[in-house]
Motif scaffolding. Structure first.
Motif, PDB file in Angstrom:
ATOM      1  N   THR A   1      -2.913   4.527  -6.472  1.00 48.47           N
ATOM      2  CA  THR A   1      -2.933   4.171  -5.054  1.00 48.47           C
ATOM      3  C   THR A   1      -3.989   3.120  -4.742  1.00 48.47           C
ATOM      4  O   THR A   1      -3.738   2.177  -3.990  1.00 48.47           O
ATOM      5  CB  THR A   1      -3.182   5.428  -4.200  1.00 48.47           C
ATOM      6  N   LEU A   2      -5.175   3.264  -5.311  1.00 47.33           N
ATOM      7  CA  LEU A   2      -6.280   2.366  -4.986  1.00 47.33           C
ATOM      8  C   LEU A   2      -6.315   1.095  -5.831  1.00 47.33           C
ATOM      9  O   LEU A   2      -6.652   0.022  -5.329  1.00 47.33           O
ATOM     10  CB  LEU A   2      -7.610   3.103  -5.113  1.00 47.33           C
TER      11      LEU A   2
ATOM     12  N   ALA B   1       0.828  -1.204   0.000  1.00 44.21           N
ATOM     13  CA  ALA B   1       0.000   0.000   0.000  1.00 44.21           C
ATOM     14  C   ALA B   1       0.862   1.253   0.000  1.00 44.21           C
ATOM     15  O   ALA B   1       0.575   2.213  -0.717  1.00 44.21           O
ATOM     16  CB  ALA B   1      -0.937  -0.007   1.201  1.00 44.21           C
ATOM     17  N   VAL B   2       1.936   1.230   0.768  1.00 41.66           N
ATOM     18  CA  VAL B   2       2.845   2.384   0.818  1.00 41.66           C
ATOM     19  C   VAL B   2       3.536   2.574  -0.533  1.00 41.66           C
ATOM     20  O   VAL B   2       3.649   3.696  -1.020  1.00 41.66           O
ATOM     21  CB  VAL B   2       3.878   2.212   1.957  1.00 41.66           C
ATOM     22  N   ARG B   3       3.970   1.472  -1.143  1.00 38.06           N
ATOM     23  CA  ARG B   3       4.626   1.583  -2.465  1.00 38.06           C
ATOM     24  C   ARG B   3       3.677   2.167  -3.505  1.00 38.06           C
ATOM     25  O   ARG B   3       4.058   3.010  -4.309  1.00 38.06           O
ATOM     26  CB  ARG B   3       5.141   0.218  -2.912  1.00 38.06           C
ATOM     27  N   TYR B   4       2.423   1.713  -3.495  1.00 38.89           N
ATOM     28  CA  TYR B   4       1.471   2.239  -4.475  1.00 38.89           C
ATOM     29  C   TYR B   4       1.066   3.676  -4.154  1.00 38.89           C
ATOM     30  O   TYR B   4       0.804   4.464  -5.064  1.00 38.89           O
ATOM     31  CB  TYR B   4       0.260   1.324  -4.613  1.00 38.89           C
ATOM     32  N   LEU B   5       1.025   4.031  -2.891  1.00 35.57           N
ATOM     33  CA  LEU B   5       0.773   5.426  -2.512  1.00 35.57           C
ATOM     34  C   LEU B   5       1.899   6.313  -3.037  1.00 35.57           C
ATOM     35  O   LEU B   5       1.641   7.361  -3.648  1.00 35.57           O
ATOM     36  CB  LEU B   5       0.644   5.565  -1.000  1.00 35.57           C
TER      37      LEU B   5
ATOM     38  N   GLY C   1       1.602   6.539  -6.770  1.00 38.43           N
ATOM     39  CA  GLY C   1       0.509   7.442  -7.129  1.00 38.43           C
ATOM     40  C   GLY C   1       0.896   8.896  -6.969  1.00 38.43           C
ATOM     41  O   GLY C   1       0.584   9.741  -7.812  1.00 38.43           O
ATOM     42  N   LEU C   2       1.589   9.199  -5.872  1.00 35.56           N
ATOM     43  CA  LEU C   2       2.059  10.577  -5.663  1.00 35.56           C
ATOM     44  C   LEU C   2       3.042  11.000  -6.747  1.00 35.56           C
ATOM     45  O   LEU C   2       2.957  12.113  -7.268  1.00 35.56           O
ATOM     46  CB  LEU C   2       2.707  10.715  -4.284  1.00 35.56           C
TER      47      LEU C   2
ATOM     48  N   GLY D   1      -3.162   9.856  -9.344  1.00 39.40           N
ATOM     49  CA  GLY D   1      -2.600   9.453  -8.057  1.00 39.40           C
ATOM     50  C   GLY D   1      -3.533   8.513  -7.307  1.00 39.40           C
ATOM     51  O   GLY D   1      -3.108   7.487  -6.770  1.00 39.40           O
ATOM     52  N   LEU D   2      -4.818   8.860  -7.282  1.00 38.74           N
ATOM     53  CA  LEU D   2      -5.800   8.010  -6.611  1.00 38.74           C
ATOM     54  C   LEU D   2      -5.950   6.655  -7.305  1.00 38.74           C
ATOM     55  O   LEU D   2      -6.056   5.614  -6.638  1.00 38.74           O
ATOM     56  CB  LEU D   2      -7.151   8.711  -6.544  1.00 38.74           C
TER      57      LEU D   2
END
Length: 128
Positions: free
Chosen positions: A101-102, A7-11, A14-15, A97-98
């Motif tokens: 991330t999602l 989740a952190v990697r994809y966040l 996304g950023l 980004g969303l």
């Protein structure tokens, strides 16, 4: 690999994609989409080489195809809303980004798999 680091990697991913999309807002959307796919492809090829040593297989075709589809949709959306929204690039950057991330963790199993450890074919078993 636990779900939290994923989740952190994809966040972070996304950023990064959102920020770069917005930074390049002065360029045509199709140009930014193409640049994003090319840069992403190179980075994922490097990641594949690095992760192979750690026993992780990176499936480049679905990974790059997903990213290409995502940024193509982003470019079409940006072109479609640019006359009706004050900062279309910002809206699209947030959306990208969303989306990464999602949706990234959902498709993670299609992009990355653990390789089975290879057995030493010529190895002679030890006798105790």
């Amino acid at each position: 690999m636990s779900s939290s680091p994923k989740a952190v990697r994809y966040l972070l991913g996304g950023l990064i994609i959102g920020v770069f999309w917005y930074i390049n807002r002065g360029r045509p959307a199709w140009e930014e989409a193409l640049r994003t796919v090319v840069v992403f492809s190179v980075l994922m090829a490097l990641l594949k080489a690095r992760l192979r040593g750690r026993g992780v297989e990176v499936h480049l075709v679905p990974l790059i195809a997903s990213k290409a589809a995502l940024v193509l949709v982003a470019a079409v959306v940006q072109e479609g809303i640019k006359d009706s929204v004050g900062s279309a690039a910002l809206v699209v950057a947030i959306g990208l980004g969303l989306a990464v991330t999602l949706l990234g963790p959902v498709g993670d199993g299609h992009y990355f798999t653990r390789m089975a450890p290879t057995a030493n074919v010529g190895a002679v078993p030890r006798v105790r």
